[in-house]
Design a protein around this motif. Structure first.
Motif, PDB file in Angstrom:
ATOM      1  N   ARG A 136      13.543   6.193  -0.372  1.00 20.08           N
ATOM      2  CA  ARG A 136      13.010   6.770   0.383  1.00 20.08           C
ATOM      3  C   ARG A 136      11.330   6.347  -0.077  1.00 20.08           C
ATOM      4  NH1 ARG A 136      10.577  12.692  -1.119  1.00 20.08           N
ATOM      5  NH2 ARG A 136      11.821  11.950  -3.245  1.00 20.08           N
ATOM      6  N   LEU A 137      10.517   5.575   0.717  1.00 17.86           N
ATOM      7  CA  LEU A 137       9.422   5.207   1.236  1.00 17.86           C
ATOM      8  C   LEU A 137       8.392   6.360   1.631  1.00 17.86           C
ATOM      9  CD1 LEU A 137       7.921   2.494   0.171  1.00 17.86           C
ATOM     10  CD2 LEU A 137       8.306   1.787   2.183  1.00 17.86           C
ATOM     11  N   ARG A 138       6.978   6.238   0.618  1.00 16.58           N
ATOM     12  CA  ARG A 138       6.285   7.189   1.255  1.00 16.58           C
ATOM     13  C   ARG A 138       5.194   6.165   0.917  1.00 16.58           C
ATOM     14  NH1 ARG A 138       4.200  10.656  -3.881  1.00 16.58           N
ATOM     15  NH2 ARG A 138       3.064   8.711  -4.461  1.00 16.58           N
ATOM     16  N   HIS A 195       7.167  10.625   4.719  1.00 14.12           N
ATOM     17  CA  HIS A 195       8.149   9.445   3.596  1.00 14.12           C
ATOM     18  C   HIS A 195       9.315   9.573   5.445  1.00 14.12           C
ATOM     19  CE1 HIS A 195       7.739  11.605  -0.428  1.00 14.12           C
ATOM     20  NE2 HIS A 195       6.932  12.443   0.114  1.00 14.12           N
ATOM     21  N   HIS A 196       9.522   8.238   4.529  1.00 12.87           N
ATOM     22  CA  HIS A 196      10.917   7.950   5.387  1.00 12.87           C
ATOM     23  C   HIS A 196      11.538   7.402   4.484  1.00 12.87           C
ATOM     24  CE1 HIS A 196       8.316   7.262   9.175  1.00 12.87           C
ATOM     25  NE2 HIS A 196       6.971   6.972   8.342  1.00 12.87           N
ATOM     26  N   LEU A 197      13.322   6.947   5.439  1.00 13.72           N
ATOM     27  CA  LEU A 197      14.092   6.796   4.797  1.00 13.72           C
ATOM     28  C   LEU A 197      14.072   5.088   5.440  1.00 13.72           C
ATOM     29  CD1 LEU A 197      16.704  10.206   5.102  1.00 13.72           C
ATOM     30  CD2 LEU A 197      15.939   7.969   3.267  1.00 13.72           C
ATOM     31  N   TYR A 198      14.742   3.917   4.853  1.00 11.16           N
ATOM     32  CA  TYR A 198      15.453   2.670   5.011  1.00 11.16           C
ATOM     33  C   TYR A 198      16.673   2.268   4.638  1.00 11.16           C
ATOM     34  CZ  TYR A 198       9.668   2.238   6.124  1.00 11.16           C
ATOM     35  OH  TYR A 198       8.840   1.778   6.349  1.00 11.16           O
ATOM     36  N   SER A 199      16.610   1.637   5.342  1.00  7.72           N
ATOM     37  CA  SER A 199      17.691   0.813   4.322  1.00  7.72           C
ATOM     38  C   SER A 199      18.073  -0.664   4.271  1.00  7.72           C
ATOM     39  CB  SER A 199      19.188   1.231   5.766  1.00  7.72           C
ATOM     40  OG  SER A 199      20.282   1.019   5.591  1.00  7.72           O
ATOM     41  N   ALA A 200      18.252  -1.145   3.362  1.00  6.86           N
ATOM     42  CA  ALA A 200      18.390  -2.563   3.041  1.00  6.86           C
ATOM     43  C   ALA A 200      18.891  -2.667   3.357  1.00  6.86           C
ATOM     44  CB  ALA A 200      16.907  -2.540   2.743  1.00  6.86           C
ATOM     45  N   ALA A 201      19.790  -3.975   2.613  1.00  9.60           N
ATOM     46  CA  ALA A 201      21.158  -5.219   2.436  1.00  9.60           C
ATOM     47  C   ALA A 201      20.480  -5.040   1.238  1.00  9.60           C
ATOM     48  CB  ALA A 201      21.200  -6.133   2.807  1.00  9.60           C
ATOM     49  N   TRP A 233       1.763  16.246   9.859  1.00  6.51           N
ATOM     50  CA  TRP A 233       2.406  15.358   8.776  1.00  6.51           C
ATOM     51  C   TRP A 233       2.458  14.359   8.760  1.00  6.51           C
ATOM     52  CZ3 TRP A 233       5.368  19.768   5.575  1.00  6.51           C
ATOM     53  CH2 TRP A 233       4.295  20.232   5.166  1.00  6.51           C
ATOM     54  N   GLY A 234       2.679  13.358  10.211  1.00  5.70           N
ATOM     55  CA  GLY A 234       3.768  12.643   9.693  1.00  5.70           C
ATOM     56  C   GLY A 234       5.233  13.202   9.372  1.00  5.70           C
ATOM     57  N   VAL A 235       6.066  12.183   8.982  1.00  3.30           N
ATOM     58  CA  VAL A 235       7.509  12.415   8.919  1.00  3.30           C
ATOM     59  C   VAL A 235       7.484  12.916   7.670  1.00  3.30           C
ATOM     60  CG1 VAL A 235       9.996  11.565   8.818  1.00  3.30           C
ATOM     61  CG2 VAL A 235       8.355  10.861  10.279  1.00  3.30           C
ATOM     62  N   GLY A 236       7.362  14.499   7.837  1.00  2.00           N
ATOM     63  CA  GLY A 236       8.803  14.955   6.559  1.00  2.00           C
ATOM     64  C   GLY A 236       9.566  15.777   6.099  1.00  2.00           C
ATOM     65  N   TYR A 237      10.443  13.931   5.651  1.00  2.00           N
ATOM     66  CA  TYR A 237      11.359  13.589   5.734  1.00  2.00           C
ATOM     67  C   TYR A 237      11.791  14.546   3.885  1.00  2.00           C
ATOM     68  CZ  TYR A 237      14.899  11.478   2.531  1.00  2.00           C
ATOM     69  OH  TYR A 237      16.063  11.818   1.744  1.00  2.00           O
ATOM     70  N   ARG A 238      12.712  14.763   3.978  1.00  2.00           N
ATOM     71  CA  ARG A 238      12.830  15.437   2.689  1.00  2.00           C
ATOM     72  C   ARG A 238      14.397  15.586   1.631  1.00  2.00           C
ATOM     73  NH1 ARG A 238       8.468  14.692   2.023  1.00  2.00           N
ATOM     74  NH2 ARG A 238       6.900  16.320   2.402  1.00  2.00           N
ATOM     75  N   GLN A 239      15.177  15.545   2.685  1.00  2.00           N
ATOM     76  CA  GLN A 239      16.922  15.084   2.160  1.00  2.00           C
ATOM     77  C   GLN A 239      17.787  15.006   3.040  1.00  2.00           C
ATOM     78  OE1 GLN A 239      18.233  19.284   1.540  1.00  2.00           O
ATOM     79  NE2 GLN A 239      20.037  18.431  -0.052  1.00  2.00           N
ATOM     80  N   ALA A 240      18.432  14.027   2.121  1.00  2.00           N
ATOM     81  CA  ALA A 240      19.033  13.413   3.247  1.00  2.00           C
ATOM     82  C   ALA A 240      21.134  13.629   2.960  1.00  2.00           C
ATOM     83  CB  ALA A 240      18.839  11.560   3.593  1.00  2.00           C
ATOM     84  N   SER A 241      21.831  12.633   3.562  1.00  2.00           N
ATOM     85  CA  SER A 241      23.361  12.660   3.291  1.00  2.00           C
ATOM     86  C   SER A 241      23.966  11.778   3.554  1.00  2.00           C
ATOM     87  CB  SER A 241      23.589  13.973   3.401  1.00  2.00           C
ATOM     88  OG  SER A 241      23.943  14.693   2.862  1.00  2.00           O
ATOM     89  N   ILE A 242      24.935  10.732   2.866  1.00  2.00           N
ATOM     90  CA  ILE A 242      25.558   9.365   3.701  1.00  2.00           C
ATOM     91  C   ILE A 242      26.898  10.142   3.979  1.00  2.00           C
ATOM     92  CG2 ILE A 242      25.602   6.420   2.979  1.00  2.00           C
ATOM     93  CD1 ILE A 242      22.832   7.406   1.559  1.00  2.00           C
ATOM     94  N   GLY A 274       0.237  -1.650  -0.277  1.00  2.00           N
ATOM     95  CA  GLY A 274       0.208   0.217  -0.006  1.00  2.00           C
ATOM     96  C   GLY A 274       1.076   1.309  -0.106  1.00  2.00           C
ATOM     97  N   ASN A 275       1.880   0.818  -0.233  1.00  5.87           N
ATOM     98  CA  ASN A 275       3.220   2.451  -0.171  1.00  5.87           C
ATOM     99  C   ASN A 275       3.831   2.551  -1.313  1.00  5.87           C
ATOM    100  OD1 ASN A 275       2.431   3.012   2.745  1.00  5.87           O
ATOM    101  ND2 ASN A 275       4.098   1.224   2.829  1.00  5.87           N
ATOM    102  N   GLN A 276       4.708   3.296  -1.726  1.00  5.81           N
ATOM    103  CA  GLN A 276       5.459   3.877  -3.114  1.00  5.81           C
ATOM    104  C   GLN A 276       6.751   3.977  -2.630  1.00  5.81           C
ATOM    105  OE1 GLN A 276       3.236   7.132  -5.336  1.00  5.81           O
ATOM    106  NE2 GLN A 276       4.816   6.250  -6.520  1.00  5.81           N
ATOM    107  N   LEU A 277       7.624   3.489  -2.677  1.00  9.29           N
ATOM    108  CA  LEU A 277       8.669   3.452  -3.134  1.00  9.29           C
ATOM    109  C   LEU A 277       8.854   4.909  -4.309  1.00  9.29           C
ATOM    110  CD1 LEU A 277      10.107  -0.151  -4.533  1.00  9.29           C
ATOM    111  CD2 LEU A 277      10.933   1.418  -2.156  1.00  9.29           C
ATOM    112  N   ILE A 278       9.933   5.720  -3.730  1.00 12.21           N
ATOM    113  CA  ILE A 278      10.181   7.035  -4.566  1.00 12.21           C
ATOM    114  C   ILE A 278      11.389   5.858  -5.661  1.00 12.21           C
ATOM    115  CG2 ILE A 278      11.050   9.556  -4.380  1.00 12.21           C
ATOM    116  CD1 ILE A 278       8.229   8.618  -3.135  1.00 12.21           C
ATOM    117  N   PRO A 279      10.888   6.774  -6.963  1.00 13.94           N
ATOM    118  CA  PRO A 279      12.054   5.910  -8.424  1.00 13.94           C
ATOM    119  C   PRO A 279      12.983   7.187  -7.876  1.00 13.94           C
ATOM    120  CG  PRO A 279       9.559   6.615  -9.206  1.00 13.94           C
ATOM    121  CD  PRO A 279      10.232   7.335  -7.542  1.00 13.94           C
ATOM    122  N   ASN A 280      14.621   7.190  -8.296  1.00 19.60           N
ATOM    123  CA  ASN A 280      15.607   7.662  -8.136  1.00 19.60           C
ATOM    124  C   ASN A 280      15.982   8.243  -6.974  1.00 19.60           C
ATOM    125  OD1 ASN A 280      15.943   7.159 -11.713  1.00 19.60           O
ATOM    126  ND2 ASN A 280      13.801   9.138 -11.352  1.00 19.60           N
TER     127      ASN A 280
END
Length: 181
Positions: free
Chosen positions: A25-27, A35-41, A59-68, A6-12
């Motif tokens: 990122r997953l909506r 939006h949430h950030l996830y990490s996976a193998a 607003w839920g989590v209004g994640y908008r930008q990340a740096s690794i 029921g959720n949507q992966l954000i392309p690119n």
């Protein structure tokens, strides 16, 4: 093992977090802003781990930008909490909960979006951010160690009345240097 029901992966919007891990990122749910950030193998050997907060605000989590970080061990991201944009750091494997980069912001204060999509120095040791952290609508430049070993510091002397830091960029030197206007 991406939790897409029921959720949507954000392309690119995928980034490498080292040779074995990806951050994406997953909506989530019905709210477009959530939006949430996830990490996976990369090899899919385990479930994806959510890195961002609990989304308890309106607003839920209004994640908008990340740096690794260059070594892939940490993620720095911007999140909206119903009152302000705040900057958090979290291990990319989700082994610890997110922690704020800065002290509590003044009422109405916000952390600004990063230039060039990164808050991190080229050596990955420091986070640099622009915020009206101490006085609403007076944007200044701050820095904190990525590992959280000491508090954030202001990178310049007191500004003239009515002045703001307008923008900044890293020079690419090691140790990292910041130029700002």
């Amino acid at each position: 093992h991406v939790p897409t029901g029921g959720n949507q992966l954000i392309p690119n919007d995928f980034s490498s977090a080292g040779p074995d891990q990806v951050v994406f990122r997953l909506r989530v749910g019905a709210l477009d802003q959530q939006h949430h950030l996830y990490s996976a193998a990369i090899d899919g050997s385990g479930p994806a781990v959510r890195l961002t907060g609990d989304g308890s605000g309106a607003w839920g989590v209004g994640y908008r930008q990340a740096s690794i970080s260059p070594d892939g061990s940490r993620v720095v991201y911007l999140e909206y909490d119903d009152t302000s944009w705040r900057l958090f750091r979290v291990p990319s494997d989700g082994s610890q909960p997110p922690t704020p980069v800065h002290p509590p912001l003044v009422t109405g204060g916000n952390v600004d979006f990063a230039p060039s999509s990164s808050w991190l120095s080229s050596d990955g040791e420091r986070i640099v951010y622009r915020a009206d952290q101490e006085e609403d609508e007076r944007f200044e430049l701050f820095s904190a160690p990525l590992d959280g070993s000491s508090p954030a510091i202001r990178l310049h002397p007191a500004l003239l009345p009515g002045a703001d830091v307008q923008s900044y960029l890293f020079t690419g030197d090691t140790p990292a240097r910041v130029v700002f206007l």
